[in-house]
Design a protein around this motif. Sequence first.
Motif, PDB file in Angstrom:
ATOM      1  N   ARG A 254     -27.609 -75.510 -22.585  1.00 36.37           N
ATOM      2  CA  ARG A 254     -29.070 -75.841 -22.315  1.00 36.37           C
ATOM      3  C   ARG A 254     -28.730 -76.268 -24.786  1.00 36.37           C
ATOM      4  N   GLU A 255     -28.428 -74.978 -25.249  1.00 35.41           N
ATOM      5  CA  GLU A 255     -27.955 -75.161 -26.651  1.00 35.41           C
ATOM      6  C   GLU A 255     -26.668 -76.518 -26.381  1.00 35.41           C
ATOM      7  N   ALA A 256     -25.713 -76.890 -26.190  1.00 35.73           N
ATOM      8  CA  ALA A 256     -24.485 -77.061 -26.177  1.00 35.73           C
ATOM      9  C   ALA A 256     -25.138 -78.656 -26.243  1.00 35.73           C
ATOM     10  N   VAL A 257     -25.979 -78.849 -25.248  1.00 32.25           N
ATOM     11  CA  VAL A 257     -26.175 -80.054 -24.752  1.00 32.25           C
ATOM     12  C   VAL A 257     -27.164 -80.824 -25.763  1.00 32.25           C
ATOM     13  N   SER A 258     -28.391 -79.767 -26.286  1.00 28.48           N
ATOM     14  CA  SER A 258     -28.818 -79.891 -27.427  1.00 28.48           C
ATOM     15  C   SER A 258     -28.663 -80.671 -28.893  1.00 28.48           C
ATOM     16  N   THR A 259     -26.900 -79.767 -29.078  1.00 26.60           N
ATOM     17  CA  THR A 259     -26.082 -80.139 -30.097  1.00 26.60           C
ATOM     18  C   THR A 259     -25.646 -80.943 -30.330  1.00 26.60           C
ATOM     19  N   ALA A 260     -24.423 -81.565 -29.471  1.00 29.60           N
ATOM     20  CA  ALA A 260     -24.242 -82.426 -29.131  1.00 29.60           C
ATOM     21  C   ALA A 260     -25.197 -84.186 -29.559  1.00 29.60           C
ATOM     22  N   ALA A 261     -25.932 -83.834 -28.806  1.00 32.08           N
ATOM     23  CA  ALA A 261     -26.585 -85.124 -28.880  1.00 32.08           C
ATOM     24  C   ALA A 261     -27.303 -84.298 -30.408  1.00 32.08           C
ATOM     25  N   TRP A 262     -27.765 -84.097 -30.359  1.00 38.05           N
ATOM     26  CA  TRP A 262     -28.944 -83.652 -31.646  1.00 38.05           C
ATOM     27  C   TRP A 262     -27.964 -84.069 -32.737  1.00 38.05           C
TER      28      TRP A 262
END
Length: 287
Positions: A254-262
């Motif tokens: 979840r952290e990876a997804v939000s980091t890449a998108a944000w």
Amino acid sequence: MESWHRNRLSVRQAELVEAWLPGVSLVTDLSWNLLDTAILEVADAADGQRRYIVKAAGPSNHHISREIDAHESWVSVWSRQNRAPMLVQSDRSENILVTEYLDGSLVEGTAAEYCPDTYQQAGYLLRIFHEQTARTDVDYEVRATAKALSWLEKPHRISKSQVEQAKAVLGAYRPKPVVLVPTHGDWQPRNWLIDGSELRIIDFGRYDLRPAVTDLCRLAVQQWKSHSYLEGAFFEGYGTDFRDSELWNLTLLREAVSTAAWAYQVGDPKFEAQGHRMLRDALGNFS
């Protein structure tokens, strides 16, 4: 009105600072310039040696409110030891706060970033922060997973195959109740100061009640990944490695997804690249 704030603050925000600290002057503009958050080091007119940090943002920015929450709840466990700044003034309606200035240099980019003692202190300080309160939340994991899935529906540069993999893993996950504790939210050397040999903590704009493991994500994919001995030093300070494999792997994804998108949305290519590395590694945990 004096233009010490150089248009970083609204008229009302500048008026508040002048009322709280009459005749204040600017020392340094420390703003990151990615979001609309202004971070200003200022000096007291009556005593130029006494300095403060002013943080302010626009009405749609939630980081200032979180920082005020942190200072009004749990940060005192550190600030009483001079390990975090004391809150001086705040105004939620105007999205502004003033804290005392804390001496020290940023750990990131210095020898302290790879010193075991830094991480032993970081482990100890995080443990006493986490230990202050705890409550079970039956819906947290449902919300966190839904939020991660929502990031995949927003603009990003994550590959189609990785989107499909991430959706499959997140969709198959069956969330359970978790224990929430006070968390910093961005626990890493860019938010740590070193003064002599003493570690100090700043920046509470991502504070919230979350599972304790969420505070380990930044370190796990950065400093611990390249210097594994720092992980051991950290847990010497914390006291135990408390990571549950299923929750930990889902948290990393979840952290990876939000980091890449944000990072893509705010135009931070370096952080976005880190997010893509995190995503590749996180998905590898499920293959």
